[in-house]
Design a protein around this motif. Structure first.
Motif, PDB file in Angstrom:
ATOM      1  N   ASN A  23       0.878  -1.168   0.000  1.00  0.00           N
ATOM      2  CA  ASN A  23       0.000   0.000   0.000  1.00  0.00           C
ATOM      3  C   ASN A  23       0.923   1.227   0.000  1.00  0.00           C
ATOM      4  OD1 ASN A  23      -1.400   2.279   1.031  1.00  0.00           O
ATOM      5  ND2 ASN A  23      -2.918   0.974   2.029  1.00  0.00           N
ATOM      6  N   GLU A  81       0.407   4.457  -0.103  1.00  0.00           N
ATOM      7  CA  GLU A  81       0.079   5.555   0.789  1.00  0.00           C
ATOM      8  C   GLU A  81       0.519   5.257   2.215  1.00  0.00           C
ATOM      9  OE1 GLU A  81      -3.503   8.722   1.679  1.00  0.00           O
ATOM     10  OE2 GLU A  81      -3.950   6.925   0.521  1.00  0.00           O
ATOM     11  N   TYR A 131       4.301   5.631   2.374  1.00  0.00           N
ATOM     12  CA  TYR A 131       4.674   7.053   2.393  1.00  0.00           C
ATOM     13  C   TYR A 131       4.425   7.660   3.781  1.00  0.00           C
ATOM     14  CZ  TYR A 131       4.739  12.028   1.411  1.00  0.00           C
ATOM     15  OH  TYR A 131       5.006  13.374   1.453  1.00  0.00           O
ATOM     16  N   GLU A 132       3.270   7.368   4.370  1.00  0.00           N
ATOM     17  CA  GLU A 132       2.953   7.916   5.693  1.00  0.00           C
ATOM     18  C   GLU A 132       3.953   7.444   6.738  1.00  0.00           C
ATOM     19  OE1 GLU A 132      -1.132   6.857   6.400  1.00  0.00           O
ATOM     20  OE2 GLU A 132      -1.861   8.267   4.876  1.00  0.00           O
ATOM     21  N   SER A 138       3.784  15.153  -1.362  1.00  0.00           N
ATOM     22  CA  SER A 138       2.626  14.294  -1.080  1.00  0.00           C
ATOM     23  C   SER A 138       2.834  12.908  -1.678  1.00  0.00           C
ATOM     24  CB  SER A 138       1.340  14.903  -1.638  1.00  0.00           C
ATOM     25  OG  SER A 138       1.301  14.785  -3.040  1.00  0.00           O
ATOM     26  N   PHE A 139       2.016  12.008  -1.232  1.00  0.00           N
ATOM     27  CA  PHE A 139       2.012  10.625  -1.698  1.00  0.00           C
ATOM     28  C   PHE A 139       1.822  10.548  -3.214  1.00  0.00           C
ATOM     29  CE2 PHE A 139      -1.617   7.925  -2.932  1.00  0.00           C
ATOM     30  CZ  PHE A 139      -0.966   6.711  -3.069  1.00  0.00           C
ATOM     31  N   SER A 140       1.044  11.455  -3.775  1.00  0.00           N
ATOM     32  CA  SER A 140       0.727  11.410  -5.213  1.00  0.00           C
ATOM     33  C   SER A 140       1.943  11.667  -6.107  1.00  0.00           C
ATOM     34  CB  SER A 140      -0.389  12.405  -5.544  1.00  0.00           C
ATOM     35  OG  SER A 140       0.051  13.722  -5.293  1.00  0.00           O
ATOM     36  N   GLU A 141       3.033  12.176  -5.552  1.00  0.00           N
ATOM     37  CA  GLU A 141       4.247  12.441  -6.335  1.00  0.00           C
ATOM     38  C   GLU A 141       5.156  11.217  -6.493  1.00  0.00           C
ATOM     39  OE1 GLU A 141       6.302  15.765  -4.674  1.00  0.00           O
ATOM     40  OE2 GLU A 141       4.581  17.088  -4.868  1.00  0.00           O
ATOM     41  N   LYS A 186       6.899   7.944  -7.732  1.00  0.00           N
ATOM     42  CA  LYS A 186       7.065   7.359  -9.067  1.00  0.00           C
ATOM     43  C   LYS A 186       7.448   5.887  -8.928  1.00  0.00           C
ATOM     44  CE  LYS A 186       8.886  11.679 -10.838  1.00  0.00           C
ATOM     45  NZ  LYS A 186      10.113  12.342 -11.229  1.00  0.00           N
ATOM     46  N   ASN A 187       6.887   5.048  -9.785  1.00  0.00           N
ATOM     47  CA  ASN A 187       7.239   3.626  -9.803  1.00  0.00           C
ATOM     48  C   ASN A 187       8.712   3.449 -10.147  1.00  0.00           C
ATOM     49  OD1 ASN A 187       4.605   2.943  -9.257  1.00  0.00           O
ATOM     50  ND2 ASN A 187       4.108   2.470 -11.370  1.00  0.00           N
ATOM     51  N   GLU A 239       3.132   0.275  -8.459  1.00  0.00           N
ATOM     52  CA  GLU A 239       1.991   1.047  -7.942  1.00  0.00           C
ATOM     53  C   GLU A 239       1.378   0.450  -6.675  1.00  0.00           C
ATOM     54  OE1 GLU A 239       0.743  -1.862 -11.000  1.00  0.00           O
ATOM     55  OE2 GLU A 239       2.062  -0.133 -11.154  1.00  0.00           O
ATOM     56  N   ASN A 240       1.760  -0.784  -6.312  1.00  0.00           N
ATOM     57  CA  ASN A 240       1.204  -1.432  -5.129  1.00  0.00           C
ATOM     58  C   ASN A 240       2.244  -1.868  -4.107  1.00  0.00           C
ATOM     59  OD1 ASN A 240      -1.545  -1.417  -6.052  1.00  0.00           O
ATOM     60  ND2 ASN A 240      -0.951  -3.004  -7.498  1.00  0.00           N
TER      61      ASN A 240
END
Length: 129
Positions: free
Chosen positions: A26, A28, A31-32, A67-70, A72-73, A116-117
């Motif tokens: 996961n 996110e 990243y957290e 942020s988490f959205s930045e 990259k795979n 991505e996972n």
């Protein structure tokens, strides 16, 4: 969140724990946790030593992420801290390195995005020549 960790690896070198890795499925959650660990490392070791050889704008540096959205795979973000040891901790470093010469020991922190996972958050000692 510990429930998101799929695997944990402890890294030993000459019977001394030299680091750890947490594997997440996961991004996110990875990243957290990385953000929290990054803050803890700064509280423990002070100012980073990453930037003397790089600039804060370098894309590989964890602190460039907002942020988490930045994420990259197939990419690794990192920071480093110079570690100073005394007493028993210095004895463990000496045991781990078996008398090998080094100029300093760094704490190397990474967030490695596999896909991505999947991501791995790790911290380890690194002996620099």
């Amino acid at each position: 969140n510990g429930n998101d960790v799929k695997a944990m690896n402890l890294i030993f070198y000459n019977d001394v724990m030299a680091g750890f890795e947490y594997e997440y499925h996961n991004l996110e959650a990875a990243y957290e946790y990385a953000v929290k660990l990054r803050k803890d490392l700064e509280m423990t070791y002070g100012e980073k030593s990453t930037y003397p050889t790089t600039t804060p704008k370098d894309k590989d540096c964890f602190d460039t992420l907002k942020s988490f959205s930045e994420l990259k795979n197939h990419y690794t973000y990192y920071e480093d801290w110079e570690a100073v040891f005394e007493g028993e901790k210095q004895e463990n470093i000496n045991k781990m390195l078996e008398g090998k010469d080094y100029s300093r020991i760094d704490i190397h922190f990474e967030l490695s995005v596999i896909d991505e996972n999947k991501a791995i958050v790790s911290t380890k000692y690194v002996a620099l020549p």
